[in-house]
Scaffold this motif. Structure first.
Motif, PDB file in Angstrom:
ATOM      1  N   THR A   1      44.423 -21.791 -21.786  1.00 38.40           N
ATOM      2  CA  THR A   1      43.327 -22.726 -21.513  1.00 38.40           C
ATOM      3  C   THR A   1      42.527 -22.202 -20.323  1.00 38.40           C
ATOM      4  O   THR A   1      43.129 -21.779 -19.324  1.00 38.40           O
ATOM      5  CB  THR A   1      43.927 -24.117 -21.170  1.00 38.40           C
TER       6      THR A   1
ATOM      7  N   ALA B   1      47.619 -23.518 -17.024  1.00 32.23           N
ATOM      8  CA  ALA B   1      46.493 -23.283 -17.928  1.00 32.23           C
ATOM      9  C   ALA B   1      46.674 -21.949 -18.658  1.00 32.23           C
ATOM     10  O   ALA B   1      46.531 -21.864 -19.878  1.00 32.23           O
ATOM     11  CB  ALA B   1      45.179 -23.296 -17.149  1.00 32.23           C
TER      12      ALA B   1
ATOM     13  N   VAL C   1      49.332 -32.578 -15.356  1.00 34.83           N
ATOM     14  CA  VAL C   1      48.563 -31.570 -16.105  1.00 34.83           C
ATOM     15  C   VAL C   1      49.485 -30.855 -17.099  1.00 34.83           C
ATOM     16  O   VAL C   1      49.166 -30.707 -18.284  1.00 34.83           O
ATOM     17  CB  VAL C   1      47.903 -30.549 -15.135  1.00 34.83           C
TER      18      VAL C   1
ATOM     19  N   SER D   1      40.582 -21.977 -16.826  1.00 33.42           N
ATOM     20  CA  SER D   1      40.718 -22.757 -15.599  1.00 33.42           C
ATOM     21  C   SER D   1      39.701 -22.294 -14.571  1.00 33.42           C
ATOM     22  O   SER D   1      39.206 -21.169 -14.627  1.00 33.42           O
ATOM     23  CB  SER D   1      42.132 -22.636 -15.037  1.00 33.42           C
TER      24      SER D   1
ATOM     25  N   VAL E   1      48.456 -25.403 -11.252  1.00 28.73           N
ATOM     26  CA  VAL E   1      47.805 -25.788 -12.516  1.00 28.73           C
ATOM     27  C   VAL E   1      47.098 -24.630 -13.227  1.00 28.73           C
ATOM     28  O   VAL E   1      47.003 -24.621 -14.453  1.00 28.73           O
ATOM     29  CB  VAL E   1      46.825 -26.986 -12.364  1.00 28.73           C
ATOM     30  N   ARG E   2      46.644 -23.643 -12.435  1.00 28.64           N
ATOM     31  CA  ARG E   2      45.989 -22.501 -13.111  1.00 28.64           C
ATOM     32  C   ARG E   2      47.022 -21.664 -13.874  1.00 28.64           C
ATOM     33  O   ARG E   2      46.718 -21.085 -14.904  1.00 28.64           O
ATOM     34  CB  ARG E   2      45.197 -21.664 -12.112  1.00 28.64           C
TER      35      ARG E   2
ATOM     36  N   LEU F   1      39.580 -27.330 -20.447  1.00 34.43           N
ATOM     37  CA  LEU F   1      39.364 -26.805 -19.097  1.00 34.43           C
ATOM     38  C   LEU F   1      40.308 -27.490 -18.107  1.00 34.43           C
ATOM     39  O   LEU F   1      40.504 -28.702 -18.168  1.00 34.43           O
ATOM     40  CB  LEU F   1      37.910 -27.091 -18.665  1.00 34.43           C
ATOM     41  N   ILE F   2      40.870 -26.657 -17.209  1.00 41.62           N
ATOM     42  CA  ILE F   2      41.642 -27.179 -16.075  1.00 41.62           C
ATOM     43  C   ILE F   2      40.866 -26.785 -14.822  1.00 41.62           C
ATOM     44  O   ILE F   2      40.548 -25.610 -14.649  1.00 41.62           O
ATOM     45  CB  ILE F   2      43.049 -26.527 -15.976  1.00 41.62           C
ATOM     46  N   ALA F   3      40.577 -27.749 -13.962  1.00 43.72           N
ATOM     47  CA  ALA F   3      39.838 -27.428 -12.741  1.00 43.72           C
ATOM     48  C   ALA F   3      40.583 -27.961 -11.533  1.00 43.72           C
ATOM     49  O   ALA F   3      41.162 -29.051 -11.567  1.00 43.72           O
ATOM     50  CB  ALA F   3      38.439 -28.037 -12.800  1.00 43.72           C
ATOM     51  N   THR F   4      40.571 -27.162 -10.460  1.00 42.60           N
ATOM     52  CA  THR F   4      41.260 -27.576  -9.233  1.00 42.60           C
ATOM     53  C   THR F   4      40.510 -27.099  -8.005  1.00 42.60           C
ATOM     54  O   THR F   4      39.793 -26.095  -8.055  1.00 42.60           O
ATOM     55  CB  THR F   4      42.721 -27.032  -9.199  1.00 42.60           C
TER      56      THR F   4
END
Ligand code: GAR
Length: 188
Positions: free
Chosen positions: A51, A46, A14, A53, A42-43, A32-35
């Motif tokens: 970006t 982001a 990512v 998230s 990752v957030r 968008l970053i999604a987890t």
């Protein structure tokens, strides 16, 4: 293209993809970053790249329409899995057919399927004394690691290969090729 990244782990792909598309103005944008993992960094990545998230639970993911609505609300054209370890719901796969891609750290169909992720893959490769390994990019379909292959990249393994050295070789391939594969899909 508007791109979403889904990840569950340490998120090094990512981070690499965010950095690539920030520097390369090729018309693609990570939107968008999604987890599903509250402990994944990752957030934070982001945030660093301004970006949006989202953190979701497994229950939310499996609610009918959840992922479709989420992706549509960000007008996502391509969903990129980067070490995302939960099963993607079938309704979403059908709705986004041909628009979800995954990276797998072996030369599929070898060492794919349920339970085959991260170090499990590399340990199995070493146990079988393989002389090569590599990475596979593929579209996601209803079956784990069985969607149409986009491309594969191979490395030779030595007799002295260790888990650490194999992981390093795979990591170099992943960081070199994933952004380029995403970029090439968007130009098709
Ligand atoms: C990557 O090596 C990716 O190929 C693998 O998980 C790692 C995620 O690393 N994916 C799978 O094994 C999928 N079955 P990252 O969180 O540092 O990007």
């Amino acid at each position: 293209m508007n791109i979403a990244l889904l990840a569950s782990g340490k998120g090094s792909n990512v981070k690499n993809i965010l950095s690539f598309f920030k520097e390369n103005n090729d018309g693609n944008k990570i939107c968008l970053i999604a987890t599903n993992n509250p402990n994944s960094p990752v957030r934070d990545y982001a945030l660093g790249y301004q970006t949006p998230s989202v953190l979701f639970t497994k229950q939310e993911l499996n609610k009918e329409g959840y992922l479709i609505d989420l992706m549509e609300s960000y007008q996502i054209d391509l969903v990129v899995l980067a070490g995302f370890l939960l099963m993607i719901p079938i309704d979403f796969i059908k709705h986004f057919k041909g628009k979800i891609i995954n990276i797998h750290p072996s030369l599929l169909p070898k060492y794919g399927g349920k339970g085959m992720y991260g170090d499990h893959v590399h340990r199995a490769v070493l146990k079988n004394n393989e002389s090569t390994s590599g990475i596979t990019f593929h579209y996601v379909n209803e079956n784990y690691d069985e969607g149409e292959i986009i491309s594969q990249f191979e490395v030779s393994l030595s007799q002295e290969e260790t888990l650490a050295s194999l992981k390093h070789k795979i990591d170099v391939l992943e960081k070199t090729h994933y952004p380029l594969v995403i970029s090439s899909i968007s130009n098709e």
